[in-house]
Design a protein around this motif. Structure first.
Motif, PDB file in Angstrom:
ATOM      1  N   VAL A 345       0.876  -1.175   0.000  1.00 32.42           N
ATOM      2  CA  VAL A 345       0.000   0.000   0.000  1.00 32.42           C
ATOM      3  C   VAL A 345       0.911   1.221   0.000  1.00 32.42           C
ATOM      4  O   VAL A 345       1.609   1.485   0.982  1.00 32.42           O
ATOM      5  N   VAL A 346       0.956   1.945  -1.092  1.00 37.47           N
ATOM      6  CA  VAL A 346       1.828   3.111  -1.197  1.00 37.47           C
ATOM      7  C   VAL A 346       1.299   4.245  -0.337  1.00 37.47           C
ATOM      8  O   VAL A 346       2.036   4.904   0.391  1.00 37.47           O
ATOM      9  N   ASP A 347      -0.010   4.441  -0.401  1.00 36.72           N
ATOM     10  CA  ASP A 347      -0.633   5.505   0.392  1.00 36.72           C
ATOM     11  C   ASP A 347      -2.121   5.216   0.529  1.00 36.72           C
ATOM     12  O   ASP A 347      -2.752   4.709  -0.411  1.00 36.72           O
ATOM     13  N   ILE A 348      -2.684   5.514   1.693  1.00 33.86           N
ATOM     14  CA  ILE A 348      -4.124   5.374   1.897  1.00 33.86           C
ATOM     15  C   ILE A 348      -4.561   6.457   2.863  1.00 33.86           C
ATOM     16  O   ILE A 348      -3.944   6.655   3.910  1.00 33.86           O
ATOM     17  N   ARG A 349      -5.605   7.191   2.490  1.00 38.59           N
ATOM     18  CA  ARG A 349      -6.024   8.311   3.338  1.00 38.59           C
ATOM     19  C   ARG A 349      -7.531   8.554   3.235  1.00 38.59           C
ATOM     20  O   ARG A 349      -8.167   8.240   2.229  1.00 38.59           O
ATOM     21  N   TYR A 350      -8.055   9.113   4.296  1.00 34.21           N
ATOM     22  CA  TYR A 350      -9.477   9.468   4.407  1.00 34.21           C
ATOM     23  C   TYR A 350      -9.661  10.888   3.900  1.00 34.21           C
ATOM     24  O   TYR A 350      -8.907  11.797   4.260  1.00 34.21           O
ATOM     25  N   THR A 351     -10.670  11.110   3.039  1.00 31.71           N
ATOM     26  CA  THR A 351     -10.867  12.443   2.451  1.00 31.71           C
ATOM     27  C   THR A 351     -12.227  13.054   2.756  1.00 31.71           C
ATOM     28  O   THR A 351     -12.489  14.180   2.355  1.00 31.71           O
ATOM     29  N   GLY A 352     -13.116  12.353   3.450  1.00 26.69           N
ATOM     30  CA  GLY A 352     -14.426  12.919   3.771  1.00 26.69           C
ATOM     31  C   GLY A 352     -15.515  11.866   3.756  1.00 26.69           C
ATOM     32  O   GLY A 352     -15.236  10.662   3.716  1.00 26.69           O
ATOM     33  N   LYS A 353     -16.753  12.324   3.765  1.00 35.28           N
ATOM     34  CA  LYS A 353     -17.891  11.408   3.764  1.00 35.28           C
ATOM     35  C   LYS A 353     -18.863  11.755   2.648  1.00 35.28           C
ATOM     36  O   LYS A 353     -18.981  12.912   2.236  1.00 35.28           O
ATOM     37  N   GLU A 354     -19.550  10.732   2.168  1.00 32.07           N
ATOM     38  CA  GLU A 354     -20.682  10.895   1.250  1.00 32.07           C
ATOM     39  C   GLU A 354     -21.839  10.142   1.870  1.00 32.07           C
ATOM     40  O   GLU A 354     -21.853   8.902   1.868  1.00 32.07           O
ATOM     41  N   GLY A 355     -22.779  10.872   2.438  1.00 27.74           N
ATOM     42  CA  GLY A 355     -23.853  10.220   3.175  1.00 27.74           C
ATOM     43  C   GLY A 355     -23.281   9.519   4.389  1.00 27.74           C
ATOM     44  O   GLY A 355     -22.547  10.118   5.191  1.00 27.74           O
ATOM     45  N   ASN A 356     -23.579   8.247   4.512  1.00 29.32           N
ATOM     46  CA  ASN A 356     -23.062   7.464   5.638  1.00 29.32           C
ATOM     47  C   ASN A 356     -21.749   6.759   5.309  1.00 29.32           C
ATOM     48  O   ASN A 356     -21.183   6.069   6.164  1.00 29.32           O
ATOM     49  N   ASP A 357     -21.273   6.889   4.068  1.00 30.24           N
ATOM     50  CA  ASP A 357     -20.068   6.185   3.640  1.00 30.24           C
ATOM     51  C   ASP A 357     -18.829   7.074   3.761  1.00 30.24           C
ATOM     52  O   ASP A 357     -18.892   8.293   3.583  1.00 30.24           O
ATOM     53  N   PHE A 358     -17.697   6.439   4.037  1.00 27.93           N
ATOM     54  CA  PHE A 358     -16.431   7.132   4.147  1.00 27.93           C
ATOM     55  C   PHE A 358     -15.730   7.124   2.788  1.00 27.93           C
ATOM     56  O   PHE A 358     -15.695   6.094   2.106  1.00 27.93           O
ATOM     57  N   VAL A 359     -15.162   8.268   2.409  1.00 31.08           N
ATOM     58  CA  VAL A 359     -14.428   8.377   1.149  1.00 31.08           C
ATOM     59  C   VAL A 359     -12.946   8.181   1.441  1.00 31.08           C
ATOM     60  O   VAL A 359     -12.359   8.919   2.250  1.00 31.08           O
ATOM     61  N   ILE A 360     -12.344   7.177   0.793  1.00 30.28           N
ATOM     62  CA  ILE A 360     -10.934   6.856   1.017  1.00 30.28           C
ATOM     63  C   ILE A 360     -10.226   6.786  -0.332  1.00 30.28           C
ATOM     64  O   ILE A 360     -10.764   6.240  -1.300  1.00 30.28           O
ATOM     65  N   GLU A 361      -9.024   7.353  -0.394  1.00 30.28           N
ATOM     66  CA  GLU A 361      -8.196   7.239  -1.587  1.00 30.28           C
ATOM     67  C   GLU A 361      -7.023   6.321  -1.285  1.00 30.28           C
ATOM     68  O   GLU A 361      -6.358   6.457  -0.261  1.00 30.28           O
ATOM     69  N   VAL A 362      -6.798   5.360  -2.194  1.00 34.17           N
ATOM     70  CA  VAL A 362      -5.746   4.354  -2.017  1.00 34.17           C
ATOM     71  C   VAL A 362      -4.841   4.336  -3.236  1.00 34.17           C
ATOM     72  O   VAL A 362      -5.322   4.266  -4.371  1.00 34.17           O
ATOM     73  N   THR A 363      -3.532   4.396  -3.000  1.00 36.90           N
ATOM     74  CA  THR A 363      -2.557   4.152  -4.065  1.00 36.90           C
ATOM     75  C   THR A 363      -1.829   2.867  -3.705  1.00 36.90           C
ATOM     76  O   THR A 363      -1.268   2.742  -2.608  1.00 36.90           O
ATOM     77  N   GLY A 364      -1.878   1.910  -4.608  1.00 36.86           N
ATOM     78  CA  GLY A 364      -1.282   0.606  -4.315  1.00 36.86           C
ATOM     79  C   GLY A 364      -0.443   0.087  -5.450  1.00 36.86           C
ATOM     80  O   GLY A 364      -0.533   0.561  -6.589  1.00 36.86           O
ATOM     81  N   GLU A 365       0.376  -0.905  -5.145  1.00 39.24           N
ATOM     82  CA  GLU A 365       1.149  -1.570  -6.186  1.00 39.24           C
ATOM     83  C   GLU A 365       0.216  -2.336  -7.114  1.00 39.24           C
ATOM     84  O   GLU A 365      -0.903  -2.705  -6.724  1.00 39.24           O
ATOM     85  N   ALA A 366       0.687  -2.577  -8.317  1.00 39.74           N
ATOM     86  CA  ALA A 366      -0.115  -3.353  -9.268  1.00 39.74           C
ATOM     87  C   ALA A 366      -0.435  -4.718  -8.667  1.00 39.74           C
ATOM     88  O   ALA A 366       0.428  -5.369  -8.076  1.00 39.74           O
ATOM     89  N   GLY A 367      -1.682  -5.133  -8.802  1.00 44.14           N
ATOM     90  CA  GLY A 367      -2.082  -6.438  -8.295  1.00 44.14           C
ATOM     91  C   GLY A 367      -2.662  -6.414  -6.899  1.00 44.14           C
ATOM     92  O   GLY A 367      -3.103  -7.453  -6.393  1.00 44.14           O
ATOM     93  N   LEU A 368      -2.690  -5.251  -6.254  1.00 52.55           N
ATOM     94  CA  LEU A 368      -3.291  -5.149  -4.915  1.00 52.55           C
ATOM     95  C   LEU A 368      -4.809  -5.189  -5.057  1.00 52.55           C
ATOM     96  O   LEU A 368      -5.412  -4.398  -5.773  1.00 52.55           O
ATOM     97  N   TYR A 369      -5.449  -6.129  -4.364  1.00 50.79           N
ATOM     98  CA  TYR A 369      -6.905  -6.239  -4.398  1.00 50.79           C
ATOM     99  C   TYR A 369      -7.485  -5.251  -3.381  1.00 50.79           C
ATOM    100  O   TYR A 369      -7.354  -5.438  -2.161  1.00 50.79           O
TER     101      TYR A 369
END
Length: 415
Positions: A345-369
């Motif tokens: 996982v290169v980077d993972i961070r929380y950026t806010g909410k949409e309704g009841n769901d959390f918005v997360i941005e993830v940068t990962g190596e190729a093949g990361l599920y």
């Protein structure tokens, strides 16, 4: 063995034409065609033996006097090329086994070390005639058109080199697979479940991009080679996913990439789109598929219970930069080897909410599920957000927003 002795031994087998005679010593001297070599051998033998000159009298026992029909074959090739666009060509030949075996028997019996195969001379001699008749340039490495002469059947088969276009695609609509997906019940034959289409899904990115181009190139089909693939329920936005589209059997080869890009986009508004379309080459396909660039995702995550944002941020900090051990996910286990893979996982961070769901941005190596990074897949992926939070979490929406490696795989100016 001198030329006179060679001539006597070869003619003992039967009548032979100048081409086949000269081809037995094709690597001797320079600037001579094989028929001139053959004539030279006859003259040398006549002078040495002080005998009358003996030109060929009967049909050549090796090639059946093929070279008297070279012009006919050249015309057949020219006719076969009609309606096909190209700048370069090459000739290939399917020589009947008896012809090949005949000359190889002579080579073996006489221990010859410098002959040329019949196939090579046919390719060259017919090729010279075709070039003169069409203005096409010969190219043995990467020809636009390949004409295969089937000698026994007296026909010409034409093979057309595929065209390759590099670009990046965007997928705006969920539920579209990247490539054609055969019906799981009939395996593409057509059945009641798929309404006779043979497809599991009516459309694919491959078909939506390729379909507008087929009439432009008068091509048979288009094959999409992607730099990885997104889940069928994900969209591909942002910078787009690198791909190379292979245009199979194109009768037309010239087109402006910008015009092609516009044709694709106008036919697929709000579904898929392409950007940065340019010419590529077959050699770039493997480079594209093997390049392991990082990928960035925007996901909506549903987490059971009431989780404070600080708790979520703390959990994400533990995952950022972590090495994730992922056993093949349950959802793809039926088509992939069951093994444990390590991905970062290169980077993972929380950026806010949409309704009841959390918005997360993830940068990962190729093949990361990514879905399993969040859910844990019942312990098959570790660590996961579910494991760190100690409460179930799941991806409810996934958007791919960036795929690295575009500059590394792009090929300009090659078609």
């Amino acid at each position: 063995m001198d030329l006179t002795e060679l001539y006597q031994k070869i003619t003992d087998y039967g009548e032979i034409c100048d081409h086949c005679l000269g081809r037995m010593v094709a690597k001797r001297s320079f600037g001579l065609s094989n028929d001139k070599r053959g004539q030279g051998i006859r003259i040398a033998a006549a002078l040495t033996l002080n005998e009358p000159f003996h030109p060929q009298q009967e049909t050549c026992w090796i090639c059946g006097d093929f070279f008297t029909t070279a012009e006919v074959w050249a015309d057949r090739v020219v006719q076969a090329f009609q309606g096909m666009e190209g700048k370069t060509f090459v000739i290939g030949t399917k020589v009947p086994p008896l012809m090949s075996e005949s000359e190889e028997m002579v080579w073996s019996d006489l221990g010859l070390s410098d002959p040329e195969p019949l196939k090579s001379e046919i390719n060259r001699e017919v090729g010279k005639l075709v070039a003169a008749k069409t203005g096409l340039a010969g190219d043995t490495k990467n020809p636009d058109l390949t004409a295969v002469l089937h000698i026994h059947e007296e026909r010409v088969e034409v093979q057309i080199r595929s065209l390759f276009l590099y670009g990046r695609y965007l997928k705006y609509e969920r539920g579209i697979p990247q490539t054609h997906w055969a019906c799981s019940k009939c395996k593409g034959a057509g059945c009641e479940a798929c309404n006779g289409t043979g497809k599991q899904y009516q459309d694919s990115v491959e078909e939506l991009i390729g379909k507008p181009l087929l009439p432009i190139f008068k091509a048979e089909r288009a094959i999409l080679h992607g730099a990885g693939r997104e889940d069928i329920d994900a969209v591909m936005v942002g910078s787009g996913r690198p791909f190379i589209l292979e245009i199979v059997h194109p009768l037309i080869r010239s087109a402006d990439p910008k015009t092609l890009e516009e044709a694709i986009n106008s036919a697929n508004t709000d579904r898929v789109g392409v950007i940065d379309l340019d010419w590529s080459a077959r050699s770039e396909v493997e480079t594209l598929k093997n390049y392991k660039g990082h990928k960035k995702y925007r996901i909506l995550v549903d987490i059971d219970g009431s989780i404070p944002e600080k708790t979520l941020q703390s959990a994400l900090e533990q995952l950022s930069g972590a090495t994730i051990h992922q056993r093949t996910p349950t959802r793809v286990a039926h088509r992939r080897a069951d093994k444990v893979r390590e991905r970062g996982v290169v980077d993972i961070r929380y950026t806010g909410k949409e309704g009841n769901d959390f918005v997360i941005e993830v940068t990962g190596e190729a093949g990361l599920y990514i879905k399993e990074l969040i859910s844990g897949d019942q312990g098959r992926t570790t660590p996961s957000l579910t494991e760190v939070l100690k409460t179930p979490a799941r991806v409810v929406q996934l958007d791919v927003i960036h795929v690295e490696g575009i500059d590394q795989v792009k090929s300009h100016g090659t078609s």
